[in-house]
Every structure is written in structure tokens, then in C-alpha cells.
Write a protein that holds these residues in place. Structure first.
Motif, PDB file in Angstrom:
ATOM      1  N   SER A 287      10.233  -0.141   6.611  1.00 34.80           N
ATOM      2  CA  SER A 287       9.095   0.281   5.796  1.00 34.80           C
ATOM      3  C   SER A 287       9.480   1.535   5.016  1.00 34.80           C
ATOM      4  O   SER A 287      10.364   2.278   5.416  1.00 34.80           O
TER       5      SER A 287
ATOM      6  N   ASN B 209      10.277   8.364   3.349  1.00 33.79           N
ATOM      7  CA  ASN B 209      11.126   7.941   4.465  1.00 33.79           C
ATOM      8  C   ASN B 209      11.325   6.437   4.470  1.00 33.79           C
ATOM      9  O   ASN B 209      10.415   5.680   4.161  1.00 33.79           O
ATOM     10  N   GLU B 210      12.515   6.049   4.889  1.00 36.44           N
ATOM     11  CA  GLU B 210      12.840   4.647   5.143  1.00 36.44           C
ATOM     12  C   GLU B 210      12.890   4.504   6.659  1.00 36.44           C
ATOM     13  O   GLU B 210      13.643   5.195   7.327  1.00 36.44           O
ATOM     14  N   SER B 211      12.063   3.639   7.195  1.00 39.87           N
ATOM     15  CA  SER B 211      12.024   3.430   8.636  1.00 39.87           C
ATOM     16  C   SER B 211      12.598   2.049   8.939  1.00 39.87           C
ATOM     17  O   SER B 211      12.104   1.050   8.437  1.00 39.87           O
TER      18      SER B 211
ATOM     19  N   ARG C  63       7.528   4.891   3.504  1.00 37.76           N
ATOM     20  CA  ARG C  63       6.249   5.585   3.520  1.00 37.76           C
ATOM     21  C   ARG C  63       6.447   7.049   3.180  1.00 37.76           C
ATOM     22  O   ARG C  63       7.522   7.620   3.414  1.00 37.76           O
TER      23      ARG C  63
ATOM     24  N   LYS D  68       5.988  -2.408   3.526  1.00 41.25           N
ATOM     25  CA  LYS D  68       6.637  -3.063   4.666  1.00 41.25           C
ATOM     26  C   LYS D  68       7.600  -4.132   4.184  1.00 41.25           C
ATOM     27  O   LYS D  68       7.266  -4.923   3.312  1.00 41.25           O
TER      28      LYS D  68
ATOM     29  N   SER E  60       5.547  10.840   3.885  1.00 43.60           N
ATOM     30  CA  SER E  60       5.076  11.671   4.983  1.00 43.60           C
ATOM     31  C   SER E  60       5.525  13.108   4.743  1.00 43.60           C
ATOM     32  O   SER E  60       6.723  13.383   4.656  1.00 43.60           O
TER      33      SER E  60
ATOM     34  N   ASP F 220       0.872  -1.164   0.000  1.00 45.58           N
ATOM     35  CA  ASP F 220       0.000   0.000   0.000  1.00 45.58           C
ATOM     36  C   ASP F 220       0.919   1.226   0.000  1.00 45.58           C
ATOM     37  O   ASP F 220       2.063   1.126  -0.397  1.00 45.58           O
ATOM     38  N   ASN F 221       0.429   2.349   0.452  1.00 50.23           N
ATOM     39  CA  ASN F 221       1.280   3.541   0.495  1.00 50.23           C
ATOM     40  C   ASN F 221       2.392   3.428   1.531  1.00 50.23           C
ATOM     41  O   ASN F 221       3.252   4.281   1.620  1.00 50.23           O
ATOM     42  N   ARG F 222       2.345   2.365   2.321  1.00 50.20           N
ATOM     43  CA  ARG F 222       3.416   2.092   3.274  1.00 50.20           C
ATOM     44  C   ARG F 222       3.945   0.701   2.954  1.00 50.20           C
ATOM     45  O   ARG F 222       3.338  -0.307   3.296  1.00 50.20           O
TER      46      ARG F 222
END
Length: 152
Positions: free
Chosen positions: A94, A103-105, A96, A80, A98, A76-78
């Protein structure tokens, strides 16, 4: 005997009038200024294009490194990502969008990858991933990652 008449009534003298010379000079200067502005603009476009190409290659290299040996959990927009690191530890990440920044989390922290993003769309095509990134200036970049592992 030969007689020459230099001043006949209604005859023009040879040469340019001052107004004609000024007009020709004005047209020449105007042409030079237009060509100069075109040259400056083309250099700016080439610099922007090379910056955009370099930025795209850096983002693609970073994402290839992120996807290497990992599994994608959702599209989706995030986006994972999960898997194990080379040292055997579990890995959770993830991607996403923002506030206009992709961003890469990783394990709770985050790192900006690219800014001025308007839209981020991941799409699965068989065993491949297509990421479409649209920047706020309208530039659209498609990144294709083949042989991506997806969770079943």
C-alpha cells in the motif's frame, strides 16, 4: 595678440567633484552587489530544480516497479496494491501518507518514498492512474501511469 582668460567669474573648471566621483563609485558597487546576489540566487534555484527533478524521477521509477504486474484494490488516500511476485508468492502493498511522508508498505514493513508531502491524491482515468503529490513548499507533481490493472 591673443589673450586668454582662464579665470572668468562664474566659469566652472573641467573635471569631477569629489562628491560626484564617490556617488558614481557607490552606484557601481551597488550594481555589482545586486548582480552578484542575482547570480547566487539563480545557481541555488537551478540546484533545487535539478534536485527536485531527480527526486521525482526516482519516485516515479520506484512506483512503476511497484505497479508492474500488480492490481490496484482501492483509490483513496491509501492506495492498496495486490498481486503475485515473479516467484509466485502473494504480494500485498500500500501507499499512504503519514506525517508528511509518503510510505510504501510491503507485507507489514514500510519504506519512505518521499518526504515533506502535504497532499497525496490517486485518481483513476480509464485504465490509467494519475498520482498527484503536493509538497509542503507548494510544488505539485503529477505522475501518470498507463495500463494499470484495477480490481473489478
Amino acid at each position: 595678440m591673443l589673450v586668454r582668460h582662464t579665470k572668468l567669474p562664474g566659469a566652472k573648471k573641467g573635471g569631477f567633484l569629489l562628491s560626484e566621483a564617490v556617488l558614481a563609485l557607490f552606484v557601481t558597487v551597488l550594481t555589482i552587489l545586486i548582480l552578484q546576489q542575482i547570480t547566487i540566487l539563480s545557481h541555488k534555484v537551478m540546484n533545487l530544480e535539478s534536485y527536485s527533478n531527480i527526486q521525482t524521477h526516482i519516485v516515479k521509477d520506484r512506483l512503476e516497479e511497484l505497479f508492474d504486474g500488480k492490481e490496484l484494490a482501492s483509490l483513496d488516500n491509501r492506495l492498496k496494491i495486490s498481486g503475485t511476485n515473479k516467484d509466485g508468492t502473494q504480494f500485498q502493498a500500500s501507499l499512504r501518507l503519514s506525517n508528511g511522508i509518503l510510505n510504501e508498505s510491503i507485507n507489514g514493513g514500510f519504506e519512505p518514498i518521499i518526504s515533506n508531502v502535504k497532499k497525496f491524491e490517486p485518481k483513476r482515468i480509464r485504465n490509467s492512474l494519475l498520482l498527484t503529490i503536493t509538497l509542503k513548499n507548494g510544488t505539485e507533481t503529477e505522475m501518470f501511469f498507463s495500463h494499470v490493472k484495477f480490481e473489478t
